[in-house]
Design a protein around this motif. Structure first.
Motif, PDB file in Angstrom:
ATOM      1  N   GLY A   1      -5.951   5.339  -5.207  1.00  0.00           N
ATOM      2  CA  GLY A   1      -5.065   6.430  -4.796  1.00  0.00           C
ATOM      3  C   GLY A   1      -3.630   6.156  -5.174  1.00  0.00           C
ATOM      4  N   CYS A   2      -3.192   4.911  -4.986  1.00  0.00           N
ATOM      5  CA  CYS A   2      -1.838   4.513  -5.376  1.00  0.00           C
ATOM      6  C   CYS A   2      -1.644   4.690  -6.875  1.00  0.00           C
ATOM      7  CB  CYS A   2      -1.602   3.057  -4.970  1.00  0.00           C
ATOM      8  SG  CYS A   2      -0.125   2.307  -5.697  1.00  0.00           S
ATOM      9  N   SER A   3      -2.605   4.238  -7.640  1.00  0.00           N
ATOM     10  CA  SER A   3      -2.515   4.324  -9.100  1.00  0.00           C
ATOM     11  C   SER A   3      -2.464   5.774  -9.571  1.00  0.00           C
ATOM     12  CB  SER A   3      -3.711   3.601  -9.728  1.00  0.00           C
ATOM     13  OG  SER A   3      -3.649   3.632 -11.125  1.00  0.00           O
ATOM     14  N   LEU A   4      -3.289   6.619  -8.987  1.00  0.00           N
ATOM     15  CA  LEU A   4      -3.287   8.032  -9.350  1.00  0.00           C
ATOM     16  C   LEU A   4      -1.938   8.676  -9.049  1.00  0.00           C
ATOM     17  CD1 LEU A   4      -6.825   9.046  -8.018  1.00  0.00           C
ATOM     18  CD2 LEU A   4      -6.120   9.022 -10.413  1.00  0.00           C
ATOM     19  N   CYS A   5      -1.377   8.345  -7.893  1.00  0.00           N
ATOM     20  CA  CYS A   5      -0.075   8.928  -7.521  1.00  0.00           C
ATOM     21  C   CYS A   5       1.028   8.476  -8.469  1.00  0.00           C
ATOM     22  CB  CYS A   5       0.273   8.540  -6.082  1.00  0.00           C
ATOM     23  SG  CYS A   5      -0.666   9.424  -4.810  1.00  0.00           S
ATOM     24  N   LEU A   6       1.032   7.202  -8.819  1.00  0.00           N
ATOM     25  CA  LEU A   6       2.068   6.709  -9.725  1.00  0.00           C
ATOM     26  C   LEU A   6       1.889   7.276 -11.126  1.00  0.00           C
ATOM     27  CD1 LEU A   6       2.545   2.993  -8.656  1.00  0.00           C
ATOM     28  CD2 LEU A   6       4.135   4.906  -8.375  1.00  0.00           C
TER      29      LEU A   6
ATOM     30  N   ALA B   1      14.092  20.892 -10.243  1.00  0.00           N
ATOM     31  CA  ALA B   1      14.245  20.253  -8.930  1.00  0.00           C
ATOM     32  C   ALA B   1      12.886  20.029  -8.269  1.00  0.00           C
ATOM     33  CB  ALA B   1      15.134  21.111  -8.030  1.00  0.00           C
ATOM     34  N   ALA B   2      11.978  20.991  -8.452  1.00  0.00           N
ATOM     35  CA  ALA B   2      10.643  20.842  -7.883  1.00  0.00           C
ATOM     36  C   ALA B   2       9.897  19.695  -8.555  1.00  0.00           C
ATOM     37  CB  ALA B   2       9.867  22.150  -8.033  1.00  0.00           C
ATOM     38  N   ALA B   3      10.079  19.556  -9.865  1.00  0.00           N
ATOM     39  CA  ALA B   3       9.417  18.473 -10.597  1.00  0.00           C
ATOM     40  C   ALA B   3       9.937  17.115 -10.134  1.00  0.00           C
ATOM     41  CB  ALA B   3       9.645  18.645 -12.100  1.00  0.00           C
ATOM     42  N   LEU B   4      11.255  16.994 -10.004  1.00  0.00           N
ATOM     43  CA  LEU B   4      11.825  15.727  -9.548  1.00  0.00           C
ATOM     44  C   LEU B   4      11.370  15.403  -8.129  1.00  0.00           C
ATOM     45  CD1 LEU B   4      13.687  13.329 -10.055  1.00  0.00           C
ATOM     46  CD2 LEU B   4      15.605  14.729  -9.244  1.00  0.00           C
ATOM     47  N   GLY B   5      11.330  16.412  -7.287  1.00  0.00           N
ATOM     48  CA  GLY B   5      10.853  16.194  -5.928  1.00  0.00           C
ATOM     49  C   GLY B   5       9.407  15.729  -5.905  1.00  0.00           C
ATOM     50  N   ALA B   6       8.588  16.297  -6.803  1.00  0.00           N
ATOM     51  CA  ALA B   6       7.189  15.883  -6.878  1.00  0.00           C
ATOM     52  C   ALA B   6       7.079  14.431  -7.319  1.00  0.00           C
ATOM     53  CB  ALA B   6       6.427  16.790  -7.838  1.00  0.00           C
ATOM     54  N   ALA B   7       7.897  14.027  -8.293  1.00  0.00           N
ATOM     55  CA  ALA B   7       7.865  12.642  -8.763  1.00  0.00           C
ATOM     56  C   ALA B   7       8.229  11.679  -7.636  1.00  0.00           C
ATOM     57  CB  ALA B   7       8.814  12.468  -9.946  1.00  0.00           C
ATOM     58  N   ILE B   8       9.247  12.034  -6.863  1.00  0.00           N
ATOM     59  CA  ILE B   8       9.651  11.192  -5.736  1.00  0.00           C
ATOM     60  C   ILE B   8       8.546  11.155  -4.686  1.00  0.00           C
ATOM     61  CG2 ILE B   8      11.307  10.960  -3.843  1.00  0.00           C
ATOM     62  CD1 ILE B   8      13.403  12.231  -5.721  1.00  0.00           C
ATOM     63  N   GLY B   9       7.960  12.306  -4.402  1.00  0.00           N
ATOM     64  CA  GLY B   9       6.886  12.364  -3.412  1.00  0.00           C
ATOM     65  C   GLY B   9       5.666  11.559  -3.818  1.00  0.00           C
ATOM     66  N   PHE B  10       5.260  11.668  -5.074  1.00  0.00           N
ATOM     67  CA  PHE B  10       4.121  10.887  -5.556  1.00  0.00           C
ATOM     68  C   PHE B  10       4.401   9.393  -5.453  1.00  0.00           C
ATOM     69  CE2 PHE B  10       2.573  14.670  -8.116  1.00  0.00           C
ATOM     70  CZ  PHE B  10       1.344  14.751  -7.491  1.00  0.00           C
ATOM     71  N   THR B  11       5.616   8.998  -5.778  1.00  0.00           N
ATOM     72  CA  THR B  11       5.966   7.575  -5.716  1.00  0.00           C
ATOM     73  C   THR B  11       5.925   7.062  -4.284  1.00  0.00           C
ATOM     74  OG1 THR B  11       7.393   7.815  -7.664  1.00  0.00           O
ATOM     75  CG2 THR B  11       7.712   5.859  -6.304  1.00  0.00           C
ATOM     76  N   GLY B  12       6.480   7.846  -3.355  1.00  0.00           N
ATOM     77  CA  GLY B  12       6.441   7.454  -1.952  1.00  0.00           C
ATOM     78  C   GLY B  12       5.020   7.351  -1.428  1.00  0.00           C
TER      79      GLY B  12
ATOM     80  N   ILE C   1       3.345   4.073  -2.750  1.00  0.00           N
ATOM     81  CA  ILE C   1       3.764   2.857  -2.041  1.00  0.00           C
ATOM     82  C   ILE C   1       3.129   2.800  -0.657  1.00  0.00           C
ATOM     83  CG2 ILE C   1       5.725   1.584  -1.119  1.00  0.00           C
ATOM     84  CD1 ILE C   1       5.487   1.573  -4.184  1.00  0.00           C
ATOM     85  N   ALA C   2       3.027   3.950   0.001  1.00  0.00           N
ATOM     86  CA  ALA C   2       2.404   3.987   1.324  1.00  0.00           C
ATOM     87  C   ALA C   2       0.927   3.588   1.248  1.00  0.00           C
ATOM     88  CB  ALA C   2       2.546   5.387   1.925  1.00  0.00           C
ATOM     89  N   LEU C   3       0.218   4.087   0.259  1.00  0.00           N
ATOM     90  CA  LEU C   3      -1.195   3.736   0.098  1.00  0.00           C
ATOM     91  C   LEU C   3      -1.357   2.253  -0.207  1.00  0.00           C
ATOM     92  CD1 LEU C   3      -2.363   6.827  -1.985  1.00  0.00           C
ATOM     93  CD2 LEU C   3      -3.116   6.249   0.334  1.00  0.00           C
ATOM     94  N   ALA C   4      -0.508   1.735  -1.103  1.00  0.00           N
ATOM     95  CA  ALA C   4      -0.604   0.324  -1.456  1.00  0.00           C
ATOM     96  C   ALA C   4      -0.297  -0.574  -0.259  1.00  0.00           C
ATOM     97  CB  ALA C   4       0.341   0.004  -2.613  1.00  0.00           C
ATOM     98  N   THR C   5       0.653  -0.160   0.562  1.00  0.00           N
ATOM     99  CA  THR C   5       1.001  -0.947   1.744  1.00  0.00           C
ATOM    100  C   THR C   5      -0.179  -1.069   2.686  1.00  0.00           C
ATOM    101  OG1 THR C   5       3.322  -0.265   1.566  1.00  0.00           O
ATOM    102  CG2 THR C   5       2.583  -1.099   3.705  1.00  0.00           C
ATOM    103  N   ARG C   6      -0.950  -0.010   2.804  1.00  0.00           N
ATOM    104  CA  ARG C   6      -2.145  -0.054   3.652  1.00  0.00           C
ATOM    105  C   ARG C   6      -3.213  -0.988   3.085  1.00  0.00           C
ATOM    106  NH1 ARG C   6      -4.517   5.535   5.449  1.00  0.00           N
ATOM    107  NH2 ARG C   6      -5.756   4.052   6.660  1.00  0.00           N
ATOM    108  N   ALA C   7      -3.148  -1.232   1.783  1.00  0.00           N
ATOM    109  CA  ALA C   7      -4.112  -2.134   1.152  1.00  0.00           C
ATOM    110  C   ALA C   7      -3.701  -3.596   1.282  1.00  0.00           C
ATOM    111  CB  ALA C   7      -4.288  -1.777  -0.325  1.00  0.00           C
ATOM    112  N   GLY C   8      -2.489  -3.866   1.776  1.00  0.00           N
ATOM    113  CA  GLY C   8      -2.055  -5.244   1.977  1.00  0.00           C
ATOM    114  C   GLY C   8      -0.782  -5.572   1.223  1.00  0.00           C
ATOM    115  N   ARG C   9      -0.159  -6.679   1.583  1.00  0.00           N
ATOM    116  CA  ARG C   9       1.114  -7.070   0.985  1.00  0.00           C
ATOM    117  C   ARG C   9       1.011  -7.339  -0.517  1.00  0.00           C
ATOM    118  NH1 ARG C   9       3.970 -11.164   5.402  1.00  0.00           N
ATOM    119  NH2 ARG C   9       4.283  -9.585   7.052  1.00  0.00           N
TER     120      ARG C   9
END
Length: 303
Positions: free
Chosen positions: A43-48, A81-92, A95-103
């Motif tokens: 999921g993290c990889s897909l979002c990035l 602006a919508a595209a940039l917001g989407a890029a920021i949202g996907f990145t966030g 990181i949230a998904l990866a954090t749940r997978a461990g440090r």
């Protein structure tokens, strides 16, 4: 085109099928079975990946206005602006998904996110651009290796990462001329690269050993598992033909087909790497994505 179709084009959703195999090949190379943490890493990889796709077009608005005015941003169908917001949202979200997978997964995801943003905003049009793209795929493999608690220092992890780095580097070099054409050197180099990778994977065989009964003997005799060489051959075939056509006639149309072929070839490459690491069933599951990717690419271009 509908708003949904515009976003599908911007996100290049047909290329998404090439993403899970990075993480799964990394898990196989690290000697672990995919688990919940592997799914989080995917999921993290897909979002990035999608963050990179959107950010790519956001950063290239002026260039696309000249060379690809039908793209969603220069045509005005999607606000920048919508595209940039989407890029920021996907990145966030990544990181949230990866954090749940461990440090360890979070650390690799952070490095991967930094690489994606650096490529799109700064490195793309420099000599380091293709290396950054290759590094992103290599980090994707490492993400799969560490997410499920595998051993990232195993030689198989380094091999899988190196293969995907080299392949992605070659495709990125070809992609630099996809709107203008005019250079057959990059397709030739990509053809040599894919042929070398495919031959290496095919010649060294699979990581596991199948068992088969030999006629006339009572015991079981080990025989070589041929799934990795078979997938490697499919990888070579998928990549070779469009590269060769672009090398002989480096027109924009054939160069774009070569880039698309290189992207689609990622799936059999990932399958071959997984099979070579001792997970032929996982490689077979990845190969099941090939017809889906091909079908969707007819509707939404992966480039």
């Amino acid at each position: 085109m509908s708003a949904l179709g515009d976003w599908a084009q911007l996100l290049r959703i047909s290329a998404l099928f090439t993403v899970p195999g990075d993480v799964l090949a990394g898990a196989a190379a690290a000697g672990v079975r995919p688990d919940r943490r592997t799914l989080l890493a995917i999921g993290c990889s897909l979002c990035l990946y999608e963050a990179g796709m959107v950010l790519n077009d956001w950063a290239d608005q002026d260039e696309d206005a000249r060379e690809r005015p039908d793209r969603p941003l220069p045509s005005g169908r999607i606000p920048p602006a919508a595209a940039l917001g989407a890029a920021i949202g996907f990145t966030g979200a990544a990181i949230a998904l990866a954090t749940r997978a461990g440090r360890p997964a979070a650390a690799v995801a952070g490095a991967l996110a930094a690489t994606v943003w650096a490529y799109d905003l700064k490195l793309k049009h420099t000599r380091a651009g293709a290396l950054a793209m290759g590094a992103a795929r290599g980090l994707d493999v490492l993400l799969g290796a560490v997410a499920a608690g595998g051993r990232p220092l195993r030689p198989a992890v380094a091999l899988s990462s190196a293969a995907l780095v080299a392949h992605t580097y070659a495709v990125t070099r070809v992609a630099r001329n996809e709107t203008t054409g005019g250079s057959g050197l990059a397709p030739v180099a990509a053809l040599v690269t894919s042929s070398t990778i495919g031959a290496a994977l095919a010649s060294r065989g699979a990581g596991g050993v199948a068992r088969s009964q030999v006629a006339g003997r009572s015991g079981w005799q080990p025989v070589r598992d041929l799934t990795a060489p078979a997938f490697a051959a499919l990888y070579g075939i998928t990549a070779a033909r469009p590269y060769l056509h672009a090398a002989l006639n480096p027109s924009p149309a054939l160069t774009q087909r070569a880039v698309g072929g290189g992207i689609r070839a990622l799936i059999p490459l990932q399958a071959a790497l997984a099979a070579r690491a001792g997970a032929p069933a996982l490689g077979g599951a990845l190969m099941a994505l090939v017809p889906l990717a091909r079908r969707l690419s007819r509707k939404v271009s992966p480039t």
